[in-house]
Design a protein around this motif. Sequence first.
Motif, PDB file in Angstrom:
ATOM      1  N   GLU B 409       0.841 -31.922  18.348  1.00 50.02           N
ATOM      2  CA  GLU B 409       0.132 -30.758  17.818  1.00 50.02           C
ATOM      3  C   GLU B 409       0.031 -29.660  18.887  1.00 50.02           C
ATOM      4  OE1 GLU B 409      -3.343 -31.592  15.557  1.00 50.02           O
ATOM      5  OE2 GLU B 409      -3.170 -29.574  14.695  1.00 50.02           O
ATOM      6  N   ARG B 410      -0.329 -30.071  20.111  1.00 47.90           N
ATOM      7  CA  ARG B 410      -0.403 -29.074  21.186  1.00 47.90           C
ATOM      8  C   ARG B 410       0.983 -28.523  21.524  1.00 47.90           C
ATOM      9  NH1 ARG B 410      -4.750 -32.225  23.350  1.00 47.90           N
ATOM     10  NH2 ARG B 410      -3.349 -33.392  24.707  1.00 47.90           N
ATOM     11  N   ALA B 411       1.996 -29.399  21.506  1.00 50.45           N
ATOM     12  CA  ALA B 411       3.358 -28.933  21.799  1.00 50.45           C
ATOM     13  C   ALA B 411       3.779 -27.881  20.775  1.00 50.45           C
ATOM     14  CB  ALA B 411       4.326 -30.114  21.792  1.00 50.45           C
ATOM     15  N   LEU B 412       3.462 -28.140  19.515  1.00 54.17           N
ATOM     16  CA  LEU B 412       3.813 -27.198  18.453  1.00 54.17           C
ATOM     17  C   LEU B 412       3.120 -25.858  18.673  1.00 54.17           C
ATOM     18  CD1 LEU B 412       5.124 -26.769  15.603  1.00 54.17           C
ATOM     19  CD2 LEU B 412       2.943 -27.534  14.644  1.00 54.17           C
ATOM     20  N   ASP B 413       1.831 -25.907  18.977  1.00 52.87           N
ATOM     21  CA  ASP B 413       1.087 -24.660  19.159  1.00 52.87           C
ATOM     22  C   ASP B 413       1.537 -23.889  20.400  1.00 52.87           C
ATOM     23  OD1 ASP B 413      -0.310 -24.769  16.803  1.00 52.87           O
ATOM     24  OD2 ASP B 413      -1.918 -26.004  17.634  1.00 52.87           O
ATOM     25  N   HIS B 414       1.825 -24.609  21.475  1.00 55.40           N
ATOM     26  CA  HIS B 414       2.356 -23.920  22.659  1.00 55.40           C
ATOM     27  C   HIS B 414       3.686 -23.261  22.334  1.00 55.40           C
ATOM     28  CE1 HIS B 414      -0.015 -26.389  25.888  1.00 55.40           C
ATOM     29  NE2 HIS B 414      -0.783 -25.780  25.014  1.00 55.40           N
ATOM     30  N   GLY B 415       4.526 -23.985  21.606  1.00 49.02           N
ATOM     31  CA  GLY B 415       5.823 -23.440  21.225  1.00 49.02           C
ATOM     32  C   GLY B 415       5.661 -22.181  20.388  1.00 49.02           C
ATOM     33  N   LEU B 416       4.751 -22.250  19.404  1.00 46.53           N
ATOM     34  CA  LEU B 416       4.535 -21.087  18.527  1.00 46.53           C
ATOM     35  C   LEU B 416       4.008 -19.897  19.322  1.00 46.53           C
ATOM     36  CD1 LEU B 416       3.053 -22.857  15.370  1.00 46.53           C
ATOM     37  CD2 LEU B 416       5.201 -21.562  15.496  1.00 46.53           C
ATOM     38  N   ALA B 417       3.189 -20.176  20.323  1.00 48.02           N
ATOM     39  CA  ALA B 417       2.650 -19.084  21.134  1.00 48.02           C
ATOM     40  C   ALA B 417       3.740 -18.430  21.984  1.00 48.02           C
ATOM     41  CB  ALA B 417       1.528 -19.614  22.030  1.00 48.02           C
ATOM     42  N   LEU B 418       4.794 -19.198  22.294  1.00 45.52           N
ATOM     43  CA  LEU B 418       5.838 -18.665  23.164  1.00 45.52           C
ATOM     44  C   LEU B 418       6.895 -17.852  22.423  1.00 45.52           C
ATOM     45  CD1 LEU B 418       6.484 -21.725  25.545  1.00 45.52           C
ATOM     46  CD2 LEU B 418       5.584 -19.490  26.213  1.00 45.52           C
ATOM     47  N   GLU B 439       2.894 -34.072   8.889  1.00 39.44           N
ATOM     48  CA  GLU B 439       1.487 -34.321   8.605  1.00 39.44           C
ATOM     49  C   GLU B 439       0.612 -33.197   9.168  1.00 39.44           C
ATOM     50  OE1 GLU B 439      -0.508 -38.206   9.720  1.00 39.44           O
ATOM     51  OE2 GLU B 439       0.969 -38.807   8.204  1.00 39.44           O
ATOM     52  N   ILE B 440       0.945 -32.783  10.392  1.00 39.80           N
ATOM     53  CA  ILE B 440       0.197 -31.684  11.019  1.00 39.80           C
ATOM     54  C   ILE B 440       0.340 -30.424  10.170  1.00 39.80           C
ATOM     55  CG2 ILE B 440       0.158 -30.128  13.014  1.00 39.80           C
ATOM     56  CD1 ILE B 440       1.205 -32.614  14.663  1.00 39.80           C
ATOM     57  N   LEU B 441       1.580 -30.143   9.743  1.00 41.94           N
ATOM     58  CA  LEU B 441       1.811 -28.927   8.969  1.00 41.94           C
ATOM     59  C   LEU B 441       1.214 -29.049   7.567  1.00 41.94           C
ATOM     60  CD1 LEU B 441       5.436 -28.282  10.237  1.00 41.94           C
ATOM     61  CD2 LEU B 441       3.452 -26.847  10.713  1.00 41.94           C
ATOM     62  N   ALA B 442       1.204 -30.274   7.020  1.00 39.73           N
ATOM     63  CA  ALA B 442       0.605 -30.470   5.696  1.00 39.73           C
ATOM     64  C   ALA B 442      -0.906 -30.261   5.763  1.00 39.73           C
ATOM     65  CB  ALA B 442       0.935 -31.874   5.168  1.00 39.73           C
ATOM     66  N   ALA B 443      -1.506 -30.736   6.865  1.00 40.91           N
ATOM     67  CA  ALA B 443      -2.957 -30.554   7.026  1.00 40.91           C
ATOM     68  C   ALA B 443      -3.307 -29.075   7.107  1.00 40.91           C
ATOM     69  CB  ALA B 443      -3.434 -31.279   8.284  1.00 40.91           C
ATOM     70  N   ARG B 444      -2.351 -28.280   7.567  1.00 45.82           N
ATOM     71  CA  ARG B 444      -2.578 -26.831   7.595  1.00 45.82           C
ATOM     72  C   ARG B 444      -2.127 -26.165   6.294  1.00 45.82           C
ATOM     73  NH1 ARG B 444      -0.430 -25.407  13.764  1.00 45.82           N
ATOM     74  NH2 ARG B 444      -1.816 -26.874  14.825  1.00 45.82           N
ATOM     75  N   GLY B 445      -1.748 -26.990   5.336  1.00 38.59           N
ATOM     76  CA  GLY B 445      -1.369 -26.458   4.026  1.00 38.59           C
ATOM     77  C   GLY B 445      -0.003 -25.811   3.981  1.00 38.59           C
ATOM     78  N   LEU B 446       0.855 -26.163   4.928  1.00 42.28           N
ATOM     79  CA  LEU B 446       2.147 -25.474   5.016  1.00 42.28           C
ATOM     80  C   LEU B 446       3.303 -26.220   4.351  1.00 42.28           C
ATOM     81  CD1 LEU B 446       1.698 -24.278   8.688  1.00 42.28           C
ATOM     82  CD2 LEU B 446       1.528 -22.890   6.619  1.00 42.28           C
ATOM     83  N   VAL B 447       3.215 -27.536   4.263  1.00 44.73           N
ATOM     84  CA  VAL B 447       4.249 -28.281   3.525  1.00 44.73           C
ATOM     85  C   VAL B 447       3.566 -29.252   2.578  1.00 44.73           C
ATOM     86  CG1 VAL B 447       6.114 -28.216   5.221  1.00 44.73           C
ATOM     87  CG2 VAL B 447       4.374 -30.005   5.386  1.00 44.73           C
ATOM     88  N   ARG B 448       4.288 -29.617   1.539  1.00 45.61           N
ATOM     89  CA  ARG B 448       3.754 -30.608   0.618  1.00 45.61           C
ATOM     90  C   ARG B 448       4.150 -32.004   1.092  1.00 45.61           C
ATOM     91  NH1 ARG B 448       5.883 -28.853  -5.065  1.00 45.61           N
ATOM     92  NH2 ARG B 448       7.552 -28.145  -3.724  1.00 45.61           N
ATOM     93  N   PRO B 449       3.288 -32.986   0.857  1.00 43.67           N
ATOM     94  CA  PRO B 449       3.702 -34.355   1.162  1.00 43.67           C
ATOM     95  C   PRO B 449       4.967 -34.674   0.383  1.00 43.67           C
ATOM     96  CG  PRO B 449       1.383 -34.284   0.497  1.00 43.67           C
ATOM     97  CD  PRO B 449       1.950 -32.924   0.234  1.00 43.67           C
ATOM     98  N   TYR B 450       5.826 -35.538   0.941  1.00 40.16           N
ATOM     99  CA  TYR B 450       7.146 -35.698   0.347  1.00 40.16           C
ATOM    100  C   TYR B 450       7.159 -36.312  -1.040  1.00 40.16           C
ATOM    101  CZ  TYR B 450       7.097 -40.544   2.057  1.00 40.16           C
ATOM    102  OH  TYR B 450       6.799 -41.839   2.290  1.00 40.16           O
ATOM    103  N   TRP B 451       6.128 -37.140  -1.352  1.00 40.77           N
ATOM    104  CA  TRP B 451       6.174 -37.758  -2.685  1.00 40.77           C
ATOM    105  C   TRP B 451       5.824 -36.782  -3.788  1.00 40.77           C
ATOM    106  CZ3 TRP B 451       2.818 -39.018   1.211  1.00 40.77           C
ATOM    107  CH2 TRP B 451       1.462 -38.730   1.012  1.00 40.77           C
ATOM    108  N   GLU B 452       5.356 -35.583  -3.391  1.00 40.39           N
ATOM    109  CA  GLU B 452       5.143 -34.547  -4.399  1.00 40.39           C
ATOM    110  C   GLU B 452       6.317 -33.591  -4.439  1.00 40.39           C
ATOM    111  OE1 GLU B 452       1.482 -32.719  -3.350  1.00 40.39           O
ATOM    112  OE2 GLU B 452       0.328 -34.559  -3.633  1.00 40.39           O
ATOM    113  N   GLY B 453       7.341 -33.905  -3.661  1.00 44.58           N
ATOM    114  CA  GLY B 453       8.497 -33.010  -3.573  1.00 44.58           C
ATOM    115  C   GLY B 453       9.141 -32.784  -4.935  1.00 44.58           C
ATOM    116  N   GLU B 454       9.872 -31.702  -4.999  1.00 43.24           N
ATOM    117  CA  GLU B 454      10.529 -31.290  -6.217  1.00 43.24           C
ATOM    118  C   GLU B 454      11.675 -32.241  -6.554  1.00 43.24           C
ATOM    119  OE1 GLU B 454      12.789 -27.243  -7.354  1.00 43.24           O
ATOM    120  OE2 GLU B 454      12.040 -27.516  -5.326  1.00 43.24           O
ATOM    121  N   ARG B 455      11.893 -32.483  -7.806  1.00 38.03           N
ATOM    122  CA  ARG B 455      13.068 -33.267  -8.204  1.00 38.03           C
ATOM    123  C   ARG B 455      13.971 -32.381  -9.033  1.00 38.03           C
ATOM    124  NH1 ARG B 455      12.006 -39.111  -8.032  1.00 38.03           N
ATOM    125  NH2 ARG B 455      14.070 -39.170  -8.892  1.00 38.03           N
ATOM    126  N   PRO B 456      15.242 -32.461  -8.835  1.00 33.29           N
ATOM    127  CA  PRO B 456      16.137 -31.627  -9.627  1.00 33.29           C
ATOM    128  C   PRO B 456      16.164 -32.099 -11.083  1.00 33.29           C
ATOM    129  CG  PRO B 456      17.424 -33.093  -8.254  1.00 33.29           C
ATOM    130  CD  PRO B 456      15.983 -33.296  -7.871  1.00 33.29           C
TER     131      PRO B 456
END
Lengths: 250, 456
Positions: B409-418, B439-456
Amino acid sequence: MRISVGHLYPGYLNIYADRGNIAVLERRAALRGHALEVRPIGIGEQPDLAGFDLLYVGGGQDREQALVAPDLVERAEAIQSANASGVALLAVCGGYQLLGRSYRGRDGSVMPGVGLFPHETVAGTARMIGDVLLECELEDGETRELAGFENHIGRTLLDPGAAPLGRVLFGFGNDGESGLEGCRVGRAIGTYLHGPLLPRNPWLADWLLAQALAHSSNGEPITLEPLADRLEASAFRVAAERARKRGGQR
Amino acid sequence: MGVRLETEALVARGVGALSRAAGRGGGTTLPGKLLWKLDPGAIDALARRLPQGVALVSATNGKTTTTAMAARILGSRARLAWNQSGANLLSGLASELVTARHAELGLFEVDEGALPEATARLRPRVMALSNLFRDQLDRYGELELVAERWRAAVSVLPVETTLVVNADDPIVGSLADDRVHALRFGLDDPRQARPALQHAADSKYCIRCGTPYEYEAAYVGHLGDYSCPACGHARSRLDVAARDIELRGLHASRFRIESPTGAVDVELSLPGLYNVYNATAAASLSLALGATLDDVRGGLEAFSAAFGRFERIPTGGRTVVVLLVKNPAGANEVLRTLETGVPPVLVLALNDAIADGQDVSWIWDVDFEPLLPHVANVIVSGERAAELGLRLLYGGLSEERLEVEPSLERALDHGLALVEAGTDLVVLPTYTAMLALREILAARGLVRPYWEGERP
């Protein structure tokens, strides 16, 4: 000073990140002002092995090992006399097995080895896979720990009285029973530990460099000036912790 | 069988729903594990109910993406039972067979080691085998052992099964030698060849006589147009070939697929030559199942990415680009896609759980060196961050440009800051690090958990 390294069959025996070990030796030599020159030795090439300061034999998959074995065995005398004249050597996994007396397969067939290390290897039934932690005493009174990863089906049985590389604290080791890992003959070290071995165990890299420098200068091994090795220490800590938690479990 | 099977399937489905309700992830394999315990033979029977039969995909690299591409191509024609989440052991296949009740066609990626049992139980109509690379030796054993399992799997295939193989891989290509129905695919565009075999190339010695192969063109690892100078063993003629390949950095690729029934131009919104291989494999598999070239183009062009393999996730004016890495061959190809536009900041995350491989030595077989001089900052993360840091230092990265941050999580945030606003942050995680990142991004509401993923 110049340190000349002969790397046997890098095109065949390269599976457990052997080039990592070479990179570590190169950089640690350079940081002390020494130039490591690595010469690859392929099948059929005949450089004078005693002219090198350090020989390196890595690990391979069974198929690649079988392809180089006959060529390596032909060098048996040359390797033994290089060892007797003080050339340092590191052999990992498959290379470690091939440098012993023999390898007996599960079908009972016996493949002769180089005979540098006083051991025989017998194919087992279950692979010994996992993190390993050893306690080594390469110099009298100096015990050091070594962390690596093992993955072998061969059970290597040392002759009575033969010197191991170290005592197994966690993991399987040579055969999963004796509590011993690896083998040492003079300045030659053989081991199952890869991962690669040297980045997180810089003291062993320095020990090998000191032996190679001794050969190069016709003198005694010197103590190399210490390096900070902070990241190395932290990589070692995590690997040692893994061995404590999950080493030696099938 | 009938009543018992229905009851078992009903119970198993209930368990999956319960598992999800209890918050234990997707429940993707739990119903299957239960069914597998209750009655292993049930999956044979469930598979035989599928009116269009079953197709299987296996490979060291690319099985999830190849299967997802095939699902896009075939999904408009048939209702699929498809293990989209990547649960590719027999229990995962069982789960999908239980839950996809009205499916017509089974489409499954299968773990390399599970292939013999999967072929024996599911009796596939078509099976596609793509590549064998050294991968997680602590888990799968040596490449030759996996090859041996695949030979066993192929030997029990029904004679009417079509075997789709990557002819550019010497071992995999040879699996089709004695098959009545086979489709051989590969790449055919020497402009895209690598100047030399990469450091960790596998299978570079002739499978018949042991002499090193000569390559007319080496595309990905040891995959390419090879021939043995001693005994003449060479790549077979290609039935399905990707030609005129054009790679567009991290964004897309274009190529023409030529098959016995004609040719079609494809624009794929995925980067890298390895994805051209995946697309060609998916196209071949689909053609063998009766899809048309129009289906192939439509499906591939509509395809975005398989779960976690390549994702672009917008966050706070920047985009996190996630590319999964898990073994030397795959990582080398991912790094190669970055070569044309090297990102200023790179986050690399190395974990060592069973799914990642407990043996981390593989990072030393990855060719990081060409990239390192061009990256301003590298953040290494994950449980084995220090090992990865050492790998890069020994690869020539200077200490000032390296940050070691085990917390993802910290690595991601440092990266985003750079990285500057409006640009990409490229993250290369191993499998469980990728799950943690999602999981980190899902907790921030940015991705959906994979089992809710779209199906063609």
